[in-house]
Write an enzyme that holds these catalytic residues in place. Structure first.
Site, PDB file in Angstrom:
ATOM      1  N   ASP A   1       0.832  -1.196   0.000  1.00  0.00           N
ATOM      2  CA  ASP A   1       0.000   0.000   0.000  1.00  0.00           C
ATOM      3  C   ASP A   1       0.873   1.255   0.000  1.00  0.00           C
ATOM      4  OD1 ASP A   1      -2.431   1.640   0.477  1.00  0.00           O
ATOM      5  OD2 ASP A   1      -3.269  -0.254   1.175  1.00  0.00           O
TER       6      ASP A   1
ATOM      7  N   HIS B   1      -4.209   6.050   2.757  1.00  0.00           N
ATOM      8  CA  HIS B   1      -4.838   4.802   2.331  1.00  0.00           C
ATOM      9  C   HIS B   1      -4.269   3.606   3.088  1.00  0.00           C
ATOM     10  CE1 HIS B   1      -5.944   1.488  -0.455  1.00  0.00           C
ATOM     11  NE2 HIS B   1      -6.937   2.274  -0.842  1.00  0.00           N
TER      12      HIS B   1
ATOM     13  N   SER C   1     -11.311  -1.351  -1.468  1.00  0.00           N
ATOM     14  CA  SER C   1     -10.036  -1.281  -0.741  1.00  0.00           C
ATOM     15  C   SER C   1     -10.233  -1.561   0.736  1.00  0.00           C
ATOM     16  CB  SER C   1      -9.398   0.103  -0.901  1.00  0.00           C
ATOM     17  OG  SER C   1      -8.788   0.247  -2.144  1.00  0.00           O
TER      18      SER C   1
END
Length: 680
Positions: free
Chosen positions: A111, A189, A340
């Site tokens: 990520d 994220h 996600s």
């Protein structure tokens, strides 16, 4: 030549070249050992239909009451995070309490990195690696400029502020405005995904693998490096991949095949285009569980999210993916929308399954996860994730009987006589097992001792306990082992680096990079105008074939023995290698031995499309040191290798391959596992 992509395997390389791919392939297709090339890809985490609703629900993260999480720790988190509706939908707390599991092992996340100082996560965070900068550590805070304003969010914060296309973070308005740019389109994220894994499995360790920048872009080559790193260096048990690409990649499949073969559970998001389409890695269903998104409340958990991709070719299960409350950089919290944030629910579930069965495989994990809640929408795989029946299927139903599982790492070691080998033995309780397990070690060779410390492990019903297995051998005073042949370009561990250099020299000569130091190039980034190519090299064939005129017909290139010296009664492993890949139907290599002291099969077959195959050499007792010539023939070429069979020497550990059996006993329960020891 930039560097290797597959870690210690040394068969996959990243190179840059001004040539078009077709021209480069034309140059390399005649090089023995060259298999294929693939153009690097640039991926993006940003995009799709997962737009944060406007206006945001002001009550979404309003309950900031501190809750101790996990129970028994000193860490606190917002109640809006710990007891959010999505956790109830997949039965996080029920699964944890009924099966006495809160997650074990290591979960890697490929990520944007993580906030390493987040108060909720830092207790279980491992350092990880930043592949975008080629340096240890995986902090996504490094993507922010110096002097960036640090938001301070307390119980007086006014409410959630939309930051980018995939998050709604509780930040002060000025910081939200700074982050709401393309440069930070995916900032946070990784921290958000890690927070969801932690919500499900709060005692599992988290391994951040930073392969994406704050704008959401990342190179496929860095993702490949992250997968191999997770397996080899990070010792991960689960890999989460909250990204997708629409173009297939042979090397991505190869990397995930490698992870699968070593027992890792891999999970990927199904994508946010709201379409029935093929995306990778979710479509690689023999290696990966693809995850779609459904609503996050009991009223909406049966409804596919409008942004979620669907289709059983990419979806194994669905999980909540709307208004998921999770961690955010600056020790803050955020709400997220998208597949996600569905995938890490399944990855966290993988860590819970690992707590019940420490040696669980990808297929076993996928089979357990398929015990899901049925969904009316088509194309949603096996249904919506439900952790209770998933764990129940593994435990044998009804919570299962108290028991434990065992595993050992590494599975094999090679040492010289007189050296010591150590192994880590792991014992994981299942269904609240809290008894004492007593360990014994059998199968140690002559002149060696095997011990387990501590020899008794008392389990607490939840956490994995470890012990150290020590195998101490003694040096042989009567036997002098011959040196390994220096000229052999074989695939023995001690030759791996020399072989890799030989392959590199071939490529460097072709690409005009001769004379540049390998170590200095490893950190170089390719020029923007250069094509980036991943070269897959078959290391065993480097230098094969005769000069000029192409590789010619397939023929035997080498025959090797490992170890090259054994004590009578022990076995050795032989390997035959061709000068190119075996043709259709395979290649049958004739084998023979010139002495009854060592026996080999009459032939061994190299499978079509492969370059090598192994066989077992058996030996008998001898009175004196006996050299035996093992001969292989194929394609008009004959090769030989010598095996020295030694008598048992006094006061030392004989050479050979041994299996150690480690047995744990607790009452009427007994479980065993084995490790291999090769003594040279």
């Amino acid at each position: 030549m930039v560097g290797t992509l597959d870690g210690s395997l040394g068969q996959l390389f990243l190179v840059t070249t001004p040539l078009p791919l077709a021209n480069l392939l034309g140059l390399l297709n005649g090089v023995a050992g060259f298999v294929d090339a693939e153009v690097d890809q640039v991926l993006s985490l940003v995009g799709g239909l997962n737009v944060v609703p406007t206006p945001l629900d002001p009550t979404l993260m309003s309950d900031r009451t501190p809750m101790v999480y996990p129970a028994g720790s000193t860490t606190t988190a917002w109640n809006s995070y710990v007891n959010q509706p999505a956790a109830g939908v997949v039965e996080v707390q029920t699964a944890q309490s009924d099966f006495h599991v809160t997650g074990t092992g290591i979960v890697g996340d490929i990520d944007t990195g993580v906030d390493p100082n987040h108060s909720v996560l830092k207790g279980v965070l491992l350092p990880g690696y930043d592949f975008t900068r080629n340096q240890p550590g995986a902090s996504e805070m490094n993507d922010l400029p110096s002097g960036f304003p640090t938001p301070s969010c307390t119980t007086t914060c006014s409410g959630p502020a939309q930051v980018n296309q995939s998050t709604a973070a509780v930040l002060d308005q000025s910081t939200a405005a700074v982050l709401d740019t393309q440069q930070y389109a995916a900032f946070g994220h990784g921290t958000m995904v890690m927070g969801i894994i932690h919500l499900v499995a709060p005692t599992a360790e988290l391994l951040p693998l930073k392969s994406f920048k704050s704008d959401g872009t990342g190179n496929l080559s860095d993702i490949l490096r992250a997968i191999y790193y997770a397996v080899q260096e990070g010792k991960a048990n689960v890999i989460n991949m909250s990204f997708d690409l629409k173009t297939s990649s042979t090397e991505l499949k190869n990397a995930l095949d490698y992870a699968n073969q070593l027992g890792l559970t891999c999970v990927a998001s199904a994508g946010n285009d709201g379409a029935q389409e093929i995306v990778y890695p979710a479509a690689l269903q023999t290696d990966v569980m693809g995850v779609a998104s459904v609503g996050s409340t009991t009223a909406t958990d049966g409804t596919r999210s409008s942004f979620s991709n669907y289709g059983n070719s990419v979806v194994w299960v669905a999980a909540p993916g709307e208004q998921i409350v999770t961690t955010y950089p600056f020790s803050a919290y955020a709400a997220g929308w998208g597949t996600s944030f569905s995938a890490p629910f399944v990855s966290g579930g993988g860590a819970l399954l690992h707590a019940l069965r420490s040696a669980i495989t990808e297929s076993e994990s996928a089979t357990a996860t398929a015990n899901a809640a049925p969904l009316t929408p088509t194309g949603m795989g096996h249904g919506r994730l439900d952790l209770v029946p998933a764990l129940q299927s593994l435990a044998g139903g009804g919570g299962g009987n108290p028991d434990y599982t065992v595993s050992v790492s590494p599975l094999s070691q090679t040492i010289a006589a007189g050296q010591t080998a150590t192994f880590t033995l792991s014992t994981a309780p299942a269904n609240g097992f809290n008894q004492t397990v007593t360990w014994s070690c059998m199968g140690a060779p002559a002149g060696a001792t095997c011990s387990v410390s501590p020899s008794m492990l008392t389990l607490d019903g939840t956490h994995t306990a470890t012990a150290t297995v020590t195998l101490t051998t003694t040096a042989r005073s009567m036997v002098s082992l011959p040196n390994l042949p220096r000229a052999s370009p074989l695939r023995l561990p001690s030759y791996a680096w020399a072989l890799r250099l030989a392959c590199v020299v071939v490529l460097a000569a072709l690409l005009g990079f001769c004379g540049q130091k390998w170590s200095s190039e490893l950190r170089l980034r390719p020029a923007k105008t250069a094509a980036v190519v991943a070269l897959s090299l078959c290391a065993c064939s480097c230098g094969g074939g005769s000069g000029g005129g192409g590789p010619g017909p397939p023929a035997l290139y080498s025959i090797t023995l490992n170890p090259s010296t054994v004590t009578g009664g022990a076995t050795a492993t032989g390997e035959v290698t061709l000068n190119q890949l075996a043709p259709n139907g395979g290649a049958s290599i004739s084998l023979s031995s010139n002495s009854a002291a060592a026996t080999v099969p009459a032939s061994v077959t190299v499978t079509a499309g492969e370059a090598s195959a192994t066989f077992t050499v058996g030996t008998g007792s001898v009175a004196t040191s006996t050299p035996v010539t093992i001969t292989g023939s194929y394609g008009g070429v004959t090769k030989t290798s010598t095996l020295t069979v030694m008598p048992v020497s006094s006061g030392g550990t004989p050479a050979g391959t041994y299996s150690l059996t480690l047995t744990g006993t607790s009452g009427n329960l007994s479980h065993s596992t084995t490790v291999q020891l090769i003594v040279n």
